[in-house]
Design an enzyme around this catalytic site. Structure first.
Site: not given
Ligand code: HSE
Length: 322
Positions: A14, A105, A134, A187, A201, A205
């Site tokens: 990033v 996040k 994103g 990535g 994750d 969010k």
């Molecule tokens: N690892 C996260 C995803 C990256 O795959 O969405 C973006 O927040």
């Protein structure tokens, strides 16, 4: 022309994407803002890691205070990830009078009140569009053009890695491990992909979306969360046979004045707009009492989409504070 002096905390995917955009699109940013964005320091933590971008070695430092406590720096961009030391770095930067932009996040979801209150107290900007979905400008839409609404429901595909895995398992019959490796190479995945595949994750969010849409901070640990590790090829086939798709969905809805929330693999009818969201793409489906239903769709991960949202926040600060 005025100059905004920027310090980047982190120079991984990033950080590299953000630096590339600020370098490659510098002229258009200057034209639109009347301010020159100048990266004056970059914190890089590991010496020998392969990098997305090269930067002049005079910009690189291993000491975060060269950025956080540097009187020259106007804007600190936090992209190191993880809750600590990232939260402390952001708080220290705000206390030193710096505007903060973050893509983190996990840190924001865990410490939402601390970070937003510190920014208010020290009269600095704290912007974090890149932390959710994103490159999709969903946070600034909730707090901008959609602000006149009472939100009824927010439902989204909030993690690119798991959406990529579920898509490839569904469309190409590929095994889970192989697809996860591909996502890491591209990535999208977190350094430790457990946070992706266990739904953590997405819960981070969703916590941020709930804070902005429902003005409630729910710590992500309190969001009932199930990831995709238990999803087998048989589950995917069975879903297909019944005209459905399995998607990892984060959802918050208002019911009888209470906000209900969860992250879980969910069977969606093939005609549902979120069922058509494939690969690393994210989407957020919002229902407001006045606007009705609308969907935001785009790339939720990757260096340039995430960098695009970060640079949008930097530009916002350059326009309003310079
Ligand atoms: N690892 C996260 C995803 C990256 O795959 O969405 C973006 O927040």
């Amino acid at each position: 022309m005025k100059t905004a002096k920027i310090g980047l905390l982190g120079f991984g995917n990033v950080g590299g994407g953000t630096y590339k955009i600020l370098t490659q699109n510098k002229k258009i940013i200057e034209k639109r803002t009347g301010v020159t964005p100048e990266v004056i320091k970059i914190l890089k933590r590991s010496k020998n890691k392969k990098r997305l971008m090269d930067a002049d070695s005079s910009l690189l430092t291993e000491d975060p205070d060269d950025i956080i406590q540097n009187p020259e720096v106007d804007i600190v961009v936090e992209m190191i990830g993880g809750i600590e030391p990232a939260t402390s770095f952001m708080v220290q930067a705000m206390k030193a009078g710096k505007h903060v932009v973050s893509a983190n996040k996990a840190a924001i979801a865990a410490n939402y009140r601390l970070l937003t209150n510190t920014a208010k107290e020290y009269n600095v900007e704290f912007l974090y569009e890149a932390s959710v979905a994103g490159g999709i400008p969903v946070l600034s839409s909730l707090t901008g053009p959609l602000e006149a609404n009472n939100f009824v429901e927010i439902m989204g595909i909030l993690n690119g890695t798991t959406n990529y895995i579920l898509t490839k398992m569904t469309d190409e019959n590929l095994p889970y491990d192989e697809v996860l490796k591909e996502a890491q190479e591209k990535g999208f995945a977190e350094a430790d992909p457990t946070a992706d595949v266990e739904g953590i994750d997405a819960a981070n969010k969703l916590s941020i979306l709930i804070a902005l849409a429902f003005d409630k901070h729910i710590h992500p640990d309190s969001i009932p969360t199930v990831g995709i590790t238990g999803i087998s090829s048989d589950d995917i086939k069975a879903a297909e046979e019944s005209g459905k798709k399995i998607k990892l969905i984060g959802k918050a809805s208002l019911r009888d004045g209470m906000v209900e929330y969860m992250v879980a693999p969910t069977l969606l009818d093939k005609n549902h707009p979120l069922a058509g969201v494939s690969n690393e793409f994210n989407a957020v489906y919002v229902t407001g009492d006045m606007v009705g239903e609308l969907m935001f769709y785009g790339r939720g991960a990757g260096p340039l989409p995430t960098g695009s949202a970060i640079c949008g926040d930097i530009i916002n600060i350059m326009k309003n504070r310079f």
